[in-house]
Design a protein around this motif. Structure first.
Motif, PDB file in Angstrom:
ATOM      1  N   ASP A   1     -33.760  30.946  81.587  1.00 12.71           N
ATOM      2  CA  ASP A   1     -33.758  28.942  79.846  1.00 12.71           C
ATOM      3  C   ASP A   1     -33.400  27.474  80.633  1.00 12.71           C
TER       4      ASP A   1
ATOM      5  N   LEU B   1     -28.071  32.050  76.710  1.00  9.82           N
ATOM      6  CA  LEU B   1     -29.094  31.024  77.653  1.00  9.82           C
ATOM      7  C   LEU B   1     -28.778  32.410  79.141  1.00  9.82           C
ATOM      8  N   THR B   2     -30.343  31.839  79.238  1.00  8.54           N
ATOM      9  CA  THR B   2     -30.493  32.726  81.236  1.00  8.54           C
ATOM     10  C   THR B   2     -30.957  31.614  82.017  1.00  8.54           C
TER      11      THR B   2
ATOM     12  N   ASP C   1     -28.778  35.670  71.046  1.00  4.87           N
ATOM     13  CA  ASP C   1     -29.270  35.848  72.775  1.00  4.87           C
ATOM     14  C   ASP C   1     -28.392  34.633  73.576  1.00  4.87           C
TER      15      ASP C   1
ATOM     16  N   SER D   1     -38.123  30.717  71.502  1.00  9.16           N
ATOM     17  CA  SER D   1     -38.663  32.181  72.265  1.00  9.16           C
ATOM     18  C   SER D   1     -36.699  33.366  72.487  1.00  9.16           C
ATOM     19  N   LYS D   2     -35.922  33.358  71.988  1.00 10.18           N
ATOM     20  CA  LYS D   2     -34.790  34.016  71.800  1.00 10.18           C
ATOM     21  C   LYS D   2     -34.687  34.561  71.145  1.00 10.18           C
TER      22      LYS D   2
END
Length: 474
Positions: free
Chosen positions: A331, A327-328, A325, A320-321
């Motif tokens: 996530d 991690l957030t 990108d 999905s990234k």
């Protein structure tokens, strides 16, 4: 006068006899917990070391009492509280019946001598609310991208070019490097090494018998502790100078925040207080978190069906990234099965064994008197594998944590009550970020299928958990 002497002696003997009888009656009116003090001076230290904490506690719960038993560990009279009710009682009795207590080996190896004989309770509790604030989820969210970037860097440098790696020493390197970066913005490998090498001596000896003779683990821990404190004082003093010159007010890392925080009287933390707090966080990062990471990867290597579910969940997040990108928080919140698997690992192989307290008054529990001055201990091992709380307790089953999860006070890898580990959320993020990066790259196979686990400060695989790395698509 000579005629009176025999009568005076008789009266004295009668008085002494009455005192002895009254004291004995008072003592016998107190029903101490069942158990044994073991050998003179040695207590039950050898039994605890040879059996390991899990079997030691299980055997004594069966032999003496499933609620509380007495023993002698590290030269102290000690009551081991057992079961969910024992956990609940100790967690809720903080500062009423109990106060914090550290074994002598930990105090002398870790803390500044000036604090060893002073009130450790004041030292550790003075800024406890502050530590909770800087380690709560809202404050830690900002560190997730850095955790991810460092995990990628660590795996690239230490894993990608190898067919077999030893998980435990590498996880210790990763967790310590990350802690140094997040807590103090340390990036220089040599500067980190000046802390990491003596810290190994400290963690290897901080639960040893306090025998300060050359060659003993305790002696090495004391020497290592001094080296750690000296290096931290240098770093803290330099940072305070930088903050004074730059007039920084927000704080770029945990060390800066500690240097800027004041109490209700407007007083700053002293360098020694800050050092003690950082040491406490480094101990957790160096030993327990790396043990948790190791245990999680051990079960992923042993249980393909669990690995497959974790892999499926983590790849859905990765896809999905964009490739670059990081991690957030969003996530992390999607990693539900992965965290249930990690919690089941913490249940079966808990990195921390429990915690000590000291009684500040006589009190009664389960019909037994615990005298003032005794030490107490609660342990994960009285509930985590107890079939009363977890059916088929040796089975690895992440579904135990679905819905409302285990009953209160049965799953306690981070303790509970007002002294629950403030680094709980930090550990969760660190474990999940590392899991994400490992399973994205590799499938794991144990190189030594029947490798034993031994107990030091935390459970440790005898050979460091060597695993074969199988890149996806091979």
């Amino acid at each position: 006068m000579e005629v009176m002497v025999p009568y005076l002696l008789a009266l004295l003997l009668l008085a002494l006899s009455l005192i002895f009888i009254l004291r004995k009656r008072d003592s016998s009116s107190k029903t101490l917990p069942p158990g044994t003090s073991g050998w003179p001076l040695l207590g039950e230290n050898m039994e605890f070391a040879l059996l390991g904490p899990q079997k030691f506690i299980k055997d004594r719960m069966e032999k003496y009492s499933p609620e509380v038993f007495q023993t002698s560990i590290m030269g102290e009279k000690m009551a081991f509280f057992c079961g969910a009710q024992g956990n609940k009682f100790l967690f809720s009795s903080e500062n009423k019946l109990l106060t914090s207590w550290w074994p002598q080996s930990m105090k002398k190896a870790l803390l500044f001598p000036e604090f060893v004989e002073s009130s450790l309770k004041e030292v550790s509790a003075l800024k406890r609310s502050f530590l909770h604030d800087i380690l709560k989820p809202e404050a830690l969210k900002q560190y997730i991208p850095l955790m991810d970037a460092m995990a990628r860097e660590h795996l690239h440098e230490n894993w990608d070019s190898n067919r077999v790696v030893k998980v435990f020493p590498l996880s210790k390197k990763y967790t310590f490097d990350l802690a140094c970066r997040l807590f103090m913005s340390l990036v220089d490998p040599e500067e980190i090494k000046r802390l990491a090498d003596p810290f190994t001596l400290v963690t290897n000896g901080m639960f040893s018998m306090p025998i300060d003779l050359p060659g003993t683990a305790y002696n090495r821990a004391i020497k290592g502790g001094k080296m750690v404190r000296d290096e931290l004082m240098r770093i803290i003093t330099q940072r305070r100078k930088e903050l004074t010159e730059s007039q920084e007010t927000a704080g770029r890392d945990l060390l800066s925040k500690m240097l800027l925080v004041t109490d209700e009287d407007g007083q700053f933390m002293s360098e020694m207080e800050i050092s003690n707090n950082i040491i406490g966080m480094l101990v957790a990062s160096f030993e327990t978190t790396s043990s948790a990471v190791t245990s999680v990867l051990k079960y992923l290597a042993e249980l393909p069906h669990v690995y497959d579910e974790v892999y499926r969940e983590q790849m859905a997040i990765a896809k999905s990234k964009g490739a670059e990108d990081l991690l957030t928080w969003e996530d992390i919140e999607k990693m539900k099965y992965s965290w249930n698997a990690a919690r089941e690992s913490l249940r079966l192989t808990p990195p921390a064994q429990g915690s000590f307290r000291e009684t500040i008054t006589d009190f009664t529990y389960a019909g037994f008197t615990i005298p003032k001055g005794w030490k107490t201990f609660w342990s994960v091992h009285s509930t985590h594998k107890n079939p009363k709380h977890f059916s088929d307790p040796e089975k690895f089953d992440p579904s135990r944590f679905e819905g409302s999860g285990p009953a209160p006070f049965t799953f306690v890898p981070f303790g509970g009550g007002p002294r629950m580990c403030p680094g709980k959320e930090y550990a969760r993020l660190e474990v999940l970020v590392f899991m994400h990066n490992v399973v994205k790259r590799f499938k794991l196979e144990k190189d030594i299928p029947d490798e034993k686990i031994v107990f030091h400060a935390s459970p440790v695989p005898v050979y460091g958990l060597p695993v074969r790395l199988l890149p996806h698509g091979n």
